[in-house]
Design a protein around this motif. Structure first.
Motif, mmCIF file in Angstrom:
data_model
loop_
_atom_site.group_PDB
_atom_site.id
_atom_site.type_symbol
_atom_site.label_atom_id
_atom_site.label_comp_id
_atom_site.label_asym_id
_atom_site.label_seq_id
_atom_site.Cartn_x
_atom_site.Cartn_y
_atom_site.Cartn_z
ATOM 1 N N PHE A 252 -8.099 0.987 -4.591
ATOM 2 C CA PHE A 252 -7.394 1.194 -3.271
ATOM 3 C C PHE A 252 -5.904 0.775 -3.719
ATOM 4 O O PHE A 252 -4.661 1.311 -3.182
ATOM 5 N N VAL A 253 -5.495 -0.022 -4.819
ATOM 6 C CA VAL A 253 -4.441 -0.096 -4.979
ATOM 7 C C VAL A 253 -3.743 0.974 -5.606
ATOM 8 O O VAL A 253 -2.427 1.527 -5.401
ATOM 9 N N CYS A 388 -11.932 -12.385 -2.787
ATOM 10 C CA CYS A 388 -10.483 -12.786 -3.197
ATOM 11 C C CYS A 388 -9.950 -11.275 -3.769
ATOM 12 O O CYS A 388 -8.772 -10.946 -3.226
ATOM 13 N N TRP A 389 -10.469 -10.586 -4.576
ATOM 14 C CA TRP A 389 -10.072 -9.184 -5.179
ATOM 15 C C TRP A 389 -10.205 -7.878 -4.199
ATOM 16 O O TRP A 389 -9.513 -7.188 -4.248
ATOM 17 N N CYS A 390 -11.204 -8.070 -3.158
ATOM 18 C CA CYS A 390 -11.516 -7.059 -2.361
ATOM 19 C C CYS A 390 -10.809 -7.320 -0.944
ATOM 20 O O CYS A 390 -9.723 -6.539 -0.567
ATOM 21 N N MET A 391 -11.421 -8.439 -0.506
ATOM 22 C CA MET A 391 -10.994 -8.561 0.905
ATOM 23 C C MET A 391 -9.582 -9.138 1.261
ATOM 24 O O MET A 391 -8.796 -8.532 1.981
ATOM 25 N N SER A 395 -6.452 -6.326 2.244
ATOM 26 C CA SER A 395 -6.027 -6.649 3.326
ATOM 27 C C SER A 395 -4.433 -7.005 3.419
ATOM 28 O O SER A 395 -3.672 -6.590 4.239
ATOM 29 N N TYR A 396 -4.148 -7.575 2.247
ATOM 30 C CA TYR A 396 -2.435 -7.935 2.148
ATOM 31 C C TYR A 396 -1.826 -6.644 1.963
ATOM 32 O O TYR A 396 -0.759 -6.457 2.605
#
Length: 399
Positions: A252-253, A388-391, A395-396
């Protein structure tokens, strides 16, 4: 791992792991450096954009290999020879199945996923070529990881190191021959990598075939034992899912980076290769802790397991922050070595000087995950990473 000075055992196991993982990291990095310098910015971007997608598919099976190693280490620490042999042969049988599945999935899904990631149009053909050739050799790197998991579970981190040195040198030589000498293009870099991976897998297989009676691999006994397979899945699937969850977030990044064009893809991809090297000591302590905890819990050495966990975590955090500061300072030189132009270097340096201050936090989470996996609690780090790493991370970025 179950006797002698704790710090000596952990360090003696972690140091060969470090050198081994260092040469493992050379595989993709050699591709990037040679491709970037010989074939230019778009070719470098093609290799860089494939990295997160490759780890998305490979990471799941690597996690399963770690889980299989936990099972083997537990029986080795307990001195249970019969179950140790069953775990070794079940691990190899399951690895063969995983390698075939990954080959099919990688080749079939490549075009669709690269398009969904928004890979720049000028990069897509070369990226797809690299990706498909890489995954044609899936069986090699899956079996290599399963073989290494068995060897490391028995406390042997030296032979995998020697085999990686040989295959990494082979990879660099073939890269220079195919890309630099013969001008064969991006796909030839992937071809060089899979040839080198087959070499390392064969060397590991040879070591297991000639091993002593406790864990020697006997081809006639390679089969799936239902009870052992269940244990491998219980320990391995959460670790593999954790890798895949992190990879989904990374994809996603990468999709967001892709929107800035090929220059940003090349620059940020170059930093990710540097980070891969910088974080090796942390990864090695986490792997060493998993084996240390597994063996000592199997031997019922509970206090020793606790002391080892504390020592490993403190070392890992300290080393990680020192490396982070060094990368921060030398970022322009390190990223510039990949070629790609001044604008690409600027993107990479910006990324590096944002992230490297916080390496100690990543080290802490990796060590805790390694300890929990060694204790058979691999679902805990899986859910932590999922949140932490996904949600939170995705979202951020979306907001």
């Amino acid at each position: 791992m179950t006797n002698g000075p704790i710090w000596k055992r952990l360090v003696a196991f972690a140091v060969p792991l470090f050198w081994g993982n260092l040469f493992q990291q050379l595989y993709n990095t050699a591709d990037s450096v040679i491709v970037g310098n010989f074939l230019g910015n778009n070719a470098l971007a093609a290799v860089s954009s494939s990295g997160n997608l490759i780890f998305l598919l490979v990471g799941f099976f690597n996690g399963i290999a770690v889980g299989a190693g936990v099972v083997t280490a537990k029986y080795f620490g307990a001195g249970d020879t019969e179950n140790l042999k069953k775990s070794v042969h079940t691990t190899v049988a399951f690895g063969l199945i995983c390698g075939v599945l990954l080959t099919i999935a990688g080749i079939a899904l490549a075009p669709r996923i690269l398009v969904l990631m928004g890979t720049p149009a000028e990069v897509l053909p070369e990226s797809l070529s690299y990706f498909r050739i890489y995954f044609a050799g899936s069986l090699a790197f899956v079996m290599y990881n399963f073989f290494v998991g068995i060897l490391q579970a028995m406390g042997d981190s030296k032979h995998p190191l020697f085999f990686l040195i040989i295959s990494s040198i082979t990879n660099v030589v073939l890269d220079l021959l195919f890309v630099g000498g013969l001008g064969m293009g991006v796909g030839s870099a992937a071809f060089a990598t899979i040839l080198s991976q087959f070499l390392s897998a064969f060397l590991c297989l040879h070591q297991l075939l000639k091993g002593n009676g406790i864990f020697r691999l006997e081809p006639s006994k390679i089969r799936l034992d239902p009870y052992m397979l269940r244990q491998i899945i219980i320990n391995g699937v959460p670790a593999g899912s954790q890798n895949s969850i992190i990879s989904v977030a990374n994809v996603f990044v990468q999709s967001n980076i892709n929107t800035f064009g090929a220059t940003a893809v090349a620059g940020c991809g170059s930093y990710s290769k540097i980070e891969g090297f910088g974080f090796l000591p942390v990864t090695c302590f986490a792997l060493a802790l998993t084996t240390f905890i597994s063996q000592n819990l199997g031997a019922r050495e509970y206090e020793r397991a606790k002391k080892g966990a504390i020592f490993g975590a403190v070392c890992s955090l300290s080393i990680a922050e020192l490396i982070g500061l060094a990368i921060n300072f030398f970022a322009p030189v390190l990223i510039g070595a990949f070629g790609g132009g001044a604008d690409a270097v600027e993107y990479g340096v910006t990324w590096a000087r944002t992230v490297t201050w916080f390496y100690f936090l990543l080290a802490f989470s990796h060590c805790m995950a390694g300890i929990l996996r060694g204790a058979g609690r691999s679902t805990v780090p899986m859910f932590v990473m999922m949140i932490c790493w996904c949600m939170i991370r995705v979202s951020y970025i979306s907001i």
